[in-house]
Design a protein around this motif. Structure first.
Motif, PDB file in Angstrom:
ATOM      1  N   ARG A  79       0.846  -1.200   0.000  1.00 42.12           N
ATOM      2  CA  ARG A  79       0.000   0.000   0.000  1.00 42.12           C
ATOM      3  C   ARG A  79       0.874   1.240   0.000  1.00 42.12           C
ATOM      4  O   ARG A  79       1.890   1.312   0.699  1.00 42.12           O
ATOM      5  N   TRP A 117      -1.947  -3.069   3.526  1.00 39.50           N
ATOM      6  CA  TRP A 117      -2.131  -4.325   2.806  1.00 39.50           C
ATOM      7  C   TRP A 117      -0.896  -4.625   1.975  1.00 39.50           C
ATOM      8  O   TRP A 117      -0.021  -3.784   1.797  1.00 39.50           O
ATOM      9  N   GLU A 148      -0.040  -6.840  -1.789  1.00 38.29           N
ATOM     10  CA  GLU A 148      -0.621  -7.553  -2.936  1.00 38.29           C
ATOM     11  C   GLU A 148       0.420  -8.433  -3.616  1.00 38.29           C
ATOM     12  O   GLU A 148       1.610  -8.108  -3.643  1.00 38.29           O
ATOM     13  N   ILE A 153      -8.516 -10.115  -5.726  1.00 35.82           N
ATOM     14  CA  ILE A 153      -8.876  -8.804  -6.268  1.00 35.82           C
ATOM     15  C   ILE A 153      -9.787  -9.056  -7.463  1.00 35.82           C
ATOM     16  O   ILE A 153      -9.345  -9.506  -8.520  1.00 35.82           O
ATOM     17  N   ARG A 209      -4.716  -9.979  -2.297  1.00 39.08           N
ATOM     18  CA  ARG A 209      -4.418  -8.911  -1.342  1.00 39.08           C
ATOM     19  C   ARG A 209      -4.492  -9.476   0.070  1.00 39.08           C
ATOM     20  O   ARG A 209      -5.439 -10.174   0.416  1.00 39.08           O
TER      21      ARG A 209
END
Length: 341
Positions: free
Chosen positions: A54, A63, A65, A107, A156
């Motif tokens: 993030r 977060w 990813e 996602i 995520r």
């Protein structure tokens, strides 16, 4: 993956399903049971990925990813199970005595002016001092991506404390691409080829023969023993049976990309299919009739051939061209029994 290979190889040797977990080590969640591995033809470990954190200037929550390259995923196979694995180091932070809630999402869609659409896949609760591999079930996302690669927008991961406080994953010991190579996140997917109807081989028995007439020149039917490893025909030749054959991957020059095994016992079939074809020869109906016709017209019709009647699989663990580790169950590699065809 090597643990998976040993588990699958053990199942192949025992020829029965194993109900216990198949992986060992530091995982804080039980890995898939042996039945999941048994149903899979191919297991792919994907290590090539893009990792993103993030933006620190953006508002919380924190977060991380992960998006994996699916270029090496087998085409035409269905997903039976998929896992995301991330290593949790012990870490030292102000949350050391807290209980952490780790959630993994697919996602589903990305938007320029608002938050991405997320689909919850799996979640775990653990003590902050836990160390080892965290294993998340991402089967739903993997199946989705396999149908349409364009939907692969990645995973995520969120971390929260008991009181709902968002925590930066790295601060509590969740390692990403910056961690040691042996502890970087990866994805494991289990595949199985689409089932196609296969006609089972029909077991054939020799037909009951009438008492031969005195003018009949057919050879006398002497009953053969049930164990045919040392059985010979009337003229001393060995009947159809299985013989030892070991295939060495080292001799083939394959050990630079094959991890395990170094070779395997493939066996082969050889021997006579001479009339009469006793039950120990596992002869098909066609072979029995062919043998009868051969007796009448030996110049026109050959004898029945000695060939495998039952084959089993063997598994090979190897690197692909992108350094992904693949565990592939190759079917029809080991001769289990022989017979006349």
């Amino acid at each position: 993956m090597l643990d998976l290979y040993h588990a699958v190889a053990g199942e192949e040797e025992e020829e029965e399903a194993v109900s216990r977990p198949v992986l060992t080590g530091l995982s804080t969640q039980s890995p898939p049971p042996g039945s999941v591995v048994s149903r899979a033809d191919t297991v792919v470990s994907l290590v090539n990925m893009v990792e993103q954190d993030r933006d620190t200037s953006s508002p919380k929550p924190y977060w991380k990813e992960f998006r994996f390259d699916l270029a090496q995923v087998p085409v035409g196979e269905s997903v039976t199970a998929a896992e995301f694995r991330i290593y949790k180091a012990r870490g030292v932070s102000r949350h050391s005595n807290s209980t952490l809630h780790v959630s993994i999402y697919e996602i589903a869609a990305e938007h320029a002016n608002r938050e991405s659409d997320l689909f919850l896949l799996d979640a775990q609760q653990l003590r902050a001092g836990t160390e080892g591999w965290l294993v998340f079930d991402i089967t739903a996302a993997s199946s989705h991506w396999l149908v349409e690669r364009k939907y692969n927008l990645g995973l995520r991961l969120y971390v929260e404390t008991d009181n709902g406080l968002s925590v930066e994953p790295g601060s509590v010991g969740l390692l990403g691409r910056r961690g040691p190579r042996s502890k970087q996140p990866f994805m494991v997917t289990f595949f199985r080829a689409s089932a196609s109807p296969v006609r089972a081989t029909r077991a054939a028995k020799a037909p009951r023969r009438r008492q031969p007439k005195k003018s009949n020149d057919l050879p006398h039917h002497n009953k053969l023993p049930g164990i045919f490893d040392d059985v010979h025909t009337a003229d001393g030749r060995q009947v159809c049976r299985r013989h030892e054959l070991y295939v060495s991957f080292q001799d083939l020059g394959w050990l630079d990309w094959v991890i395990a095994p170094q070779g395997y016992s493939a066996y082969y079939c050889e021997g006579e299919c001479a009339f009469p074809l006793d039950s120990c020869m596992n002869a098909t109906n066609h072979a029995i009739l062919q043998s009868l016709v051969h007796l009448m017209k030996p110049e026109a019709v050959p004898k029945a051939c000695c060939a495998p009647t039952k084959l089993s699989a063997t598994s090979v663990l190897y690197y692909d061209s992108n350094n992904n580790v693949i565990l592939k169950k190759h079917r029809n590699m080991v001769v289990k029994s022989c017979g006349c065809h």
